[in-house]
Design a protein around this motif. Structure first.
Motif, PDB file in Angstrom:
ATOM      1  N   UNK A 411       0.865  -1.176   0.000  1.00  0.00           N
ATOM      2  CA  UNK A 411       0.000   0.000   0.000  1.00  0.00           C
ATOM      3  C   UNK A 411       0.905   1.230   0.000  1.00  0.00           C
ATOM      4  N   UNK A 412       0.345   2.404  -0.201  1.00  0.00           N
ATOM      5  CA  UNK A 412       1.155   3.618  -0.205  1.00  0.00           C
ATOM      6  C   UNK A 412       1.624   3.939   1.207  1.00  0.00           C
ATOM      7  N   UNK A 413       2.859   4.369   1.326  1.00  0.00           N
ATOM      8  CA  UNK A 413       3.508   4.580   2.623  1.00  0.00           C
ATOM      9  C   UNK A 413       2.869   5.769   3.377  1.00  0.00           C
ATOM     10  N   UNK A 414       3.244   5.993   4.643  1.00  0.00           N
ATOM     11  CA  UNK A 414       2.647   7.069   5.439  1.00  0.00           C
ATOM     12  C   UNK A 414       2.818   8.451   4.790  1.00  0.00           C
ATOM     13  N   UNK A 415       1.726   9.219   4.793  1.00  0.00           N
ATOM     14  CA  UNK A 415       1.699  10.588   4.244  1.00  0.00           C
ATOM     15  C   UNK A 415       0.483  11.300   4.842  1.00  0.00           C
ATOM     16  N   UNK A 416       0.130  12.463   4.300  1.00  0.00           N
ATOM     17  CA  UNK A 416      -0.879  13.307   4.952  1.00  0.00           C
ATOM     18  C   UNK A 416      -2.319  12.938   4.629  1.00  0.00           C
ATOM     19  N   UNK A 417      -2.547  12.270   3.511  1.00  0.00           N
ATOM     20  CA  UNK A 417      -3.874  11.768   3.207  1.00  0.00           C
ATOM     21  C   UNK A 417      -4.895  12.830   2.807  1.00  0.00           C
ATOM     22  N   UNK A 418      -6.141  12.389   2.570  1.00  0.00           N
ATOM     23  CA  UNK A 418      -7.165  13.296   2.044  1.00  0.00           C
ATOM     24  C   UNK A 418      -7.620  14.361   3.028  1.00  0.00           C
ATOM     25  N   UNK A 419      -7.493  14.088   4.326  1.00  0.00           N
ATOM     26  CA  UNK A 419      -7.929  15.064   5.329  1.00  0.00           C
ATOM     27  C   UNK A 419      -6.775  15.929   5.823  1.00  0.00           C
ATOM     28  N   UNK A 420      -5.675  15.861   5.113  1.00  0.00           N
ATOM     29  CA  UNK A 420      -4.524  16.754   5.336  1.00  0.00           C
ATOM     30  C   UNK A 420      -4.011  16.723   6.777  1.00  0.00           C
ATOM     31  N   UNK A 421      -3.594  15.552   7.186  1.00  0.00           N
ATOM     32  CA  UNK A 421      -2.967  15.414   8.499  1.00  0.00           C
ATOM     33  C   UNK A 421      -1.488  15.775   8.362  1.00  0.00           C
ATOM     34  N   UNK A 422      -1.085  16.827   9.042  1.00  0.00           N
ATOM     35  CA  UNK A 422       0.312  17.254   8.975  1.00  0.00           C
ATOM     36  C   UNK A 422       1.216  16.135   9.514  1.00  0.00           C
ATOM     37  N   UNK A 423       2.457  16.157   9.071  1.00  0.00           N
ATOM     38  CA  UNK A 423       3.338  14.988   9.210  1.00  0.00           C
ATOM     39  C   UNK A 423       3.575  14.549  10.654  1.00  0.00           C
ATOM     40  N   UNK A 434      -2.949   6.007   4.471  1.00  0.00           N
ATOM     41  CA  UNK A 434      -4.376   6.241   4.265  1.00  0.00           C
ATOM     42  C   UNK A 434      -4.918   5.402   3.103  1.00  0.00           C
ATOM     43  N   UNK A 435      -6.062   4.795   3.350  1.00  0.00           N
ATOM     44  CA  UNK A 435      -6.707   3.970   2.329  1.00  0.00           C
ATOM     45  C   UNK A 435      -7.036   4.782   1.081  1.00  0.00           C
ATOM     46  N   UNK A 436      -7.512   5.997   1.268  1.00  0.00           N
ATOM     47  CA  UNK A 436      -7.888   6.852   0.135  1.00  0.00           C
ATOM     48  C   UNK A 436      -6.726   7.009  -0.840  1.00  0.00           C
ATOM     49  N   UNK A 437      -5.522   7.188  -0.343  1.00  0.00           N
ATOM     50  CA  UNK A 437      -4.360   7.403  -1.202  1.00  0.00           C
ATOM     51  C   UNK A 437      -4.037   6.154  -2.010  1.00  0.00           C
ATOM     52  N   UNK A 438      -4.112   5.008  -1.379  1.00  0.00           N
ATOM     53  CA  UNK A 438      -3.890   3.756  -2.106  1.00  0.00           C
ATOM     54  C   UNK A 438      -4.978   3.537  -3.152  1.00  0.00           C
ATOM     55  N   UNK A 439      -6.217   3.842  -2.813  1.00  0.00           N
ATOM     56  CA  UNK A 439      -7.319   3.701  -3.764  1.00  0.00           C
ATOM     57  C   UNK A 439      -7.078   4.584  -4.986  1.00  0.00           C
ATOM     58  N   UNK A 440      -6.662   5.823  -4.756  1.00  0.00           N
ATOM     59  CA  UNK A 440      -6.428   6.730  -5.884  1.00  0.00           C
ATOM     60  C   UNK A 440      -5.219   6.290  -6.713  1.00  0.00           C
ATOM     61  N   UNK A 441      -4.232   5.712  -6.073  1.00  0.00           N
ATOM     62  CA  UNK A 441      -3.085   5.173  -6.821  1.00  0.00           C
ATOM     63  C   UNK A 441      -3.545   4.045  -7.746  1.00  0.00           C
ATOM     64  N   UNK A 442      -4.389   3.154  -7.219  1.00  0.00           N
ATOM     65  CA  UNK A 442      -4.915   2.056  -8.041  1.00  0.00           C
ATOM     66  C   UNK A 442      -5.731   2.616  -9.205  1.00  0.00           C
ATOM     67  N   UNK A 443      -6.617   3.547  -8.894  1.00  0.00           N
ATOM     68  CA  UNK A 443      -7.486   4.112  -9.937  1.00  0.00           C
ATOM     69  C   UNK A 443      -6.655   4.770 -11.041  1.00  0.00           C
ATOM     70  N   UNK A 444      -5.686   5.567 -10.640  1.00  0.00           N
ATOM     71  CA  UNK A 444      -4.863   6.258 -11.622  1.00  0.00           C
ATOM     72  C   UNK A 444      -4.051   5.323 -12.484  1.00  0.00           C
TER      73      UNK A 444
END
Length: 622
Positions: A411-423, A434-444
């Motif tokens: 899955x995509x490694x730790x980052x800020x995600x869709x709700x913009x969680x600072x590092x 974040x699941x959302x980031x992995x989902x968007x990576x798959x979609x793209x």
């Protein structure tokens, strides 16, 4: 400041035009009481409470670059005093009978009523005038014939220093440039005429005079031309079948808001689409919001605007966070890249904000861009565009996704995600998988792989391999296998568990058909049990507990409605979409960022574009 007067002799009557005029009574309570008109250069705002123009913004974005101040309104108010045979009244002292947009346009239409005269006013930032400007048209219908006198009443913004003004020659000098005012009478017949007021902001007098000369041309009637512009623009609009009259109105007005929120200034900022118009707080170009707007533009048939927005991403000044070290660890993208890790300034330079817990490093933008890019190329067959940017996309958008895969979990490694969680992790902020980031990576990756195959392009990377890898990682490590529910992040799952991992952003895995039906149904059920706000059909975004999280999120509602539609739960989908629709229709077709958790009033930025207008359109087009 009382400005130059303009005299008319005779009885002004309403000019007959082929318009769809507003018919909603002003007396109905609204959640939002301002209307905005923008043309990609500037924006003008009318208040239904103050009954006058209350703002003129010199640009539609918040901030030009990292050194400039936020753009403030030049005007605090612009009102008009109407005198008929020495009897006077200000428009702001009269009654508003009707107010709305002319349907499917950025033209604000207001009918004022007073015992001295009725006044029909139209306010718009013209797409026929490629300049920071706005136009006011007044059609005055006095109760008695006689001499009519019109006087401007202007007050300046206290936040915007005015260096000088000339009452006689009608100009105001500001640090943004000179604001010029022009009156123009338009005559149809001997007894039919109306008055225009043009307001232009310029740093170049010669250019301003060219605008004025065009405006004064005898053949040019600004309102008629603006109506024609919007009619022509909508000639390519694709409407999905089965829409009600109200849905068509909101659908087309949503497209108008996106059009008005796209920057048209020359330079690297050209084409960017803001998250909200200037009446909201988020008139900034985020990648995520922009992509929802672009996909909506593509699916609704507005390819030029979509292409301009994609070109903006590909030509923007980015790549500043290849390395970002915080507390001894490098959280940067790690390789050269093209899509911002957060958002952009008005001049097209990458921006990421720091709240004391580090900046936002958001990796979902890479996959999201590929989704939008693929939608455009598939819909248009624009191979020339694909050829031009193929290497950029392959090396600076695709590869950053591959590089940032956590190979232990796929899955995509730790980052800020869709709700913009600072590092930096402080219990609320903190980088996560974040699941959302992995989902968007798959979609793209999935969509761009199909585009490359269709057009005979060969990526340097085995795209099918990485799509399969990330899909396996999603279903193995971002789904609670016992409960069969999508989790918001890997960290929420392993550290907090149910229900704390429930997150509205995971709905996109359902919308893109990346999980089995059982997981989709159970995840939506978990939203009903944990995110649904008591007493209504609407959701908070997660259970992290902040004020912002706990409000009702309209983007979550819209995307959950689509998910219900996709799995065949028609009743649930319609309940969600109709509630949003009815509230928007009652507030000039504006879809807000939030509904207040207590009283359902509009909160946050209004109107939202990608997270509001775009997502509404996509509900019908997906």
């Amino acid at each position: 400041m009382v400005c130059k007067r303009y005299f008319l002799l005779g009885c002004l009557v309403l000019i007959s035009l082929n318009l769809v005029l507003p018919n909603k009574s002003f007396s109905q309570k609204r959640d939002f009481n301002m209307l905005i008109s923008a043309n990609g250069f500037s924006a003008v705002v009318f208040s239904t409470l103050k009954k006058k123009i209350v703002a003129f913004y010199p640009s539609i974005y918040r901030k030009y670059d990292d050194k400039s101040k936020d753009n403030f309104s030049i005007l605090r108010s612009l009102d008009y005093k109407i005198t008929v045979n020495e009897e006077s009244f200000f428009l702001s002292e009269s009654k508003i009978v009707n107010v709305d947009y002319i349907q499917g346009s950025g033209i604000i239409s207001v009918k004022f009523s007073h015992e001295i005269a009725d006044v029909f006013m139209y306010i718009f930032s013209s797409f026929n005038l490629n300049y920071p400007s706005f136009v006011v048209k007044m059609e005055i219908k006095p109760k008695k014939k006689g001499i009519i006198e019109i006087t401007r009443s202007i007050s300046f913004s206290g936040r915007q220093p005015i260096t000088s003004y000339d009452n006689e020659n009608q100009y105001i000098n500001t640090e943004y440039g000179t604001v010029l005012f022009y009156f123009k009478e338009v005559t149809k017949k001997d007894i039919e005429f109306s008055l225009y007021d043009l307001v232009v902001l310029t740093k170049d007098l010669e250019k301003s005079l060219k605008v004025a000369n065009y405006y004064y041309s005898s053949f040019f009637d600004p309102l008629e031309e603006e109506i024609k512009f919007w009619e022509n623009w909508h000639s390519t609009t694709k409407l999905p079948p089965g829409l009600s009259k109200e849905q068509v109105k909101l659908y087309k007005q949503s497209l108008v808001f996106i059009k008005m929120g796209q920057v048209r200034e020359e330079g690297k900022g050209y084409g960017q689409i803001l998250a909200s118009l200037t009446t909201g707080n988020w008139n900034i170009a985020w990648v995520r919001d922009g992509v929802y707007s672009i996909v909506a533009l593509v699916k609704s048939g507005h390819f030029k605007e979509a292409k301009d927005a994609l070109t903006f991403f590909l030509e923007a000044d980015s790549g500043y966070y290849k390395s970002y070290v915080l507390d001894g660890k490098d959280w940067g993208v790690g390789v050269d890249y093209k899509i911002s890790v957060c958002r952009y300034y008005g001049n097209g330079k990458e921006e990421s904000d720091d709240n004391g817990n580090g900046v936002n490093i958001e990796l979902d933008g890479f996959g999201m861009f590929l989704w939008a890019f693929s939608e455009y190329v598939n819909a248009t067959g624009d191979k020339e565009f694909l050829d031009k940017y193929f290497n950029t996309v392959d090396e600076l958008v695709i590869y950053p996704i591959i590089y940032n895969i956590d190979t232990n979990l796929n899955i995509i490694r730790p980052e800020s995600g869709p709700w913009e969680r600072h590092i930096k992790d402080n219990g609320y902020d903190g980088a996560k998988r974040f699941t959302y980031t992995t989902v968007m990576a798959i979609k793209g990756l999935k969509e761009i792989s199909k585009v490359f195959e269709k057009f005979g392009k060969k990526s340097k990377w085995d795209l099918e391999k990485y799509v399969k890898l990330l899909l396996e990682g999603l279903n193995s490590n971002l789904v609670d296998k016992e409960k069969k529910i999508l989790v918001g992040s890997y960290e929420h799952f392993v550290k907090k568990g149910y229900p704390w991992y429930v997150d509205g952003a995971t709905v996109e895995a359902i919308n893109f058909d990346f999980v089995p039906r059982e997981v989709a149904v159970n995840t939506l059920k978990s939203f009903e049990e944990n995110l649904l706000i008591k007493g209504r059909r609407g959701y908070k975004r997660n259970l992290d507990g902040g004020w912002y999280d706990n409000q009702e999120w309209v983007i979550v509602n819209l995307r959950v409605a689509l998910a219900y539609k996709k799995i065949g739960y028609k009743k649930e989908a319609e309940e969600l979409i109709l509630r949003i629709q009815n509230k928007a229709l009652n507030s000039f077709c504006m879809i807000p960022e939030l509904f207040d958790e207590k009283d359902e009033s509009f909160k946050g930025a209004v109107p939202m574009l990608g997270f509001g207008a775009g997502a509404y359109i996509l509900f019908f087009m997906d």
